[in-house]
Write a protein that holds these residues in place. Structure first.
Motif, mmCIF file in Angstrom:
data_model
loop_
_atom_site.group_PDB
_atom_site.id
_atom_site.type_symbol
_atom_site.label_atom_id
_atom_site.label_comp_id
_atom_site.label_asym_id
_atom_site.label_seq_id
_atom_site.Cartn_x
_atom_site.Cartn_y
_atom_site.Cartn_z
ATOM 1 N N LEU A 205 -40.979 -36.866 91.277
ATOM 2 C CA LEU A 205 -40.974 -35.760 90.319
ATOM 3 C C LEU A 205 -42.228 -34.901 90.467
ATOM 4 O O LEU A 205 -42.163 -33.668 90.404
ATOM 5 C CB LEU A 205 -40.849 -36.288 88.891
ATOM 6 N N ILE A 206 -43.358 -35.533 90.687
ATOM 7 C CA ILE A 206 -44.606 -34.795 90.875
ATOM 8 C C ILE A 206 -44.545 -33.983 92.171
ATOM 9 O O ILE A 206 -44.949 -32.819 92.208
ATOM 10 C CB ILE A 206 -45.815 -35.753 90.849
ATOM 11 N N ALA A 207 -44.002 -34.585 93.237
ATOM 12 C CA ALA A 207 -43.889 -33.889 94.528
ATOM 13 C C ALA A 207 -42.982 -32.668 94.418
ATOM 14 O O ALA A 207 -43.235 -31.640 95.060
ATOM 15 C CB ALA A 207 -43.367 -34.843 95.600
ATOM 16 N N LEU A 208 -41.943 -32.754 93.619
ATOM 17 C CA LEU A 208 -41.043 -31.612 93.455
ATOM 18 C C LEU A 208 -41.729 -30.452 92.751
ATOM 19 O O LEU A 208 -41.406 -29.290 93.006
ATOM 20 C CB LEU A 208 -39.771 -32.015 92.705
ATOM 21 N N GLY A 209 -42.651 -30.762 91.863
ATOM 22 C CA GLY A 209 -43.411 -29.704 91.202
ATOM 23 C C GLY A 209 -42.534 -28.641 90.582
ATOM 24 O O GLY A 209 -41.557 -28.942 89.897
ATOM 25 N N ASP A 210 -42.853 -27.384 90.875
ATOM 26 C CA ASP A 210 -42.166 -26.260 90.243
ATOM 27 C C ASP A 210 -41.202 -25.515 91.161
ATOM 28 O O ASP A 210 -40.696 -24.469 90.790
ATOM 29 C CB ASP A 210 -43.196 -25.266 89.704
ATOM 30 N N ARG A 211 -40.985 -26.058 92.346
ATOM 31 C CA ARG A 211 -40.078 -25.342 93.251
ATOM 32 C C ARG A 211 -39.131 -26.319 93.937
ATOM 33 O O ARG A 211 -39.469 -27.484 94.125
ATOM 34 C CB ARG A 211 -40.860 -24.542 94.281
ATOM 35 N N PRO A 212 -37.966 -25.834 94.321
ATOM 36 C CA PRO A 212 -37.025 -26.688 95.046
ATOM 37 C C PRO A 212 -37.608 -27.093 96.399
ATOM 38 O O PRO A 212 -38.354 -26.341 97.018
ATOM 39 C CB PRO A 212 -35.797 -25.803 95.248
ATOM 40 N N LYS A 213 -37.247 -28.298 96.834
ATOM 41 C CA LYS A 213 -37.693 -28.780 98.144
ATOM 42 C C LYS A 213 -36.548 -29.480 98.845
ATOM 43 O O LYS A 213 -35.668 -30.064 98.208
ATOM 44 C CB LYS A 213 -38.855 -29.762 97.993
#
Length: 124
Positions: free
Chosen positions: A42-50
């Motif tokens: 969840l932290i890695a996803l942050g504020d943008r799609p990946k």
């Protein structure tokens, strides 16, 4: 009754049923977020799609099999949305839901407690 202020746990007094009812939401939250990888994802996803490989690169030590499993669990619990684009080859992106963003304060509180705990245990 379960004391809402848990800073002094010695003051917590409650009937068995009241304690169980108060702890059910905590158990539910821990069940959804359990394991080593869900919060880092969840932290890695942050504020943008990946894309899958972007997430994999951001999280040191996670296998593709584990990342796939954890993303499915997060999707099932409405914390992540998987979007497949009609391209060749297919493009798949993952993004956090608004529901998962409500964890922001929880993650910050865990971070702060973890820093205190680390200092208490190893002095760093």
């Amino acid at each position: 009754m379960f004391n809402k202020n848990l800073e002094n746990t010695e003051d917590v007094e409650c009937s068995k049923n009241a304690c169980i009812a108060s702890l059910l939401p905590v158990r539910d939250a821990l069940e959804v977020l359990n394991g080593r990888w869900k919060l880092p994802i969840l932290i890695a996803l942050g504020d943008r799609p990946k894309r899958f490989k972007e997430i994999s690169k951001d999280i040191d030590g996670i296998t593709d099999k584990m990342l796939s499993k954890e993303l499915k669990d997060l999707e099932m619990n409405k914390l992540v949305v998987r979007t497949v684009y009609d391209t060749f080859p297919p493009t798949v992106e993952y993004r956090r839901t608004e529901h998962s963003r409500s964890l922001g304060n929880v993650i910050m509180a865990l971070k702060e407690w973890g820093e205190l705990h680390r200092k208490e245990i190893i002095g760093k």
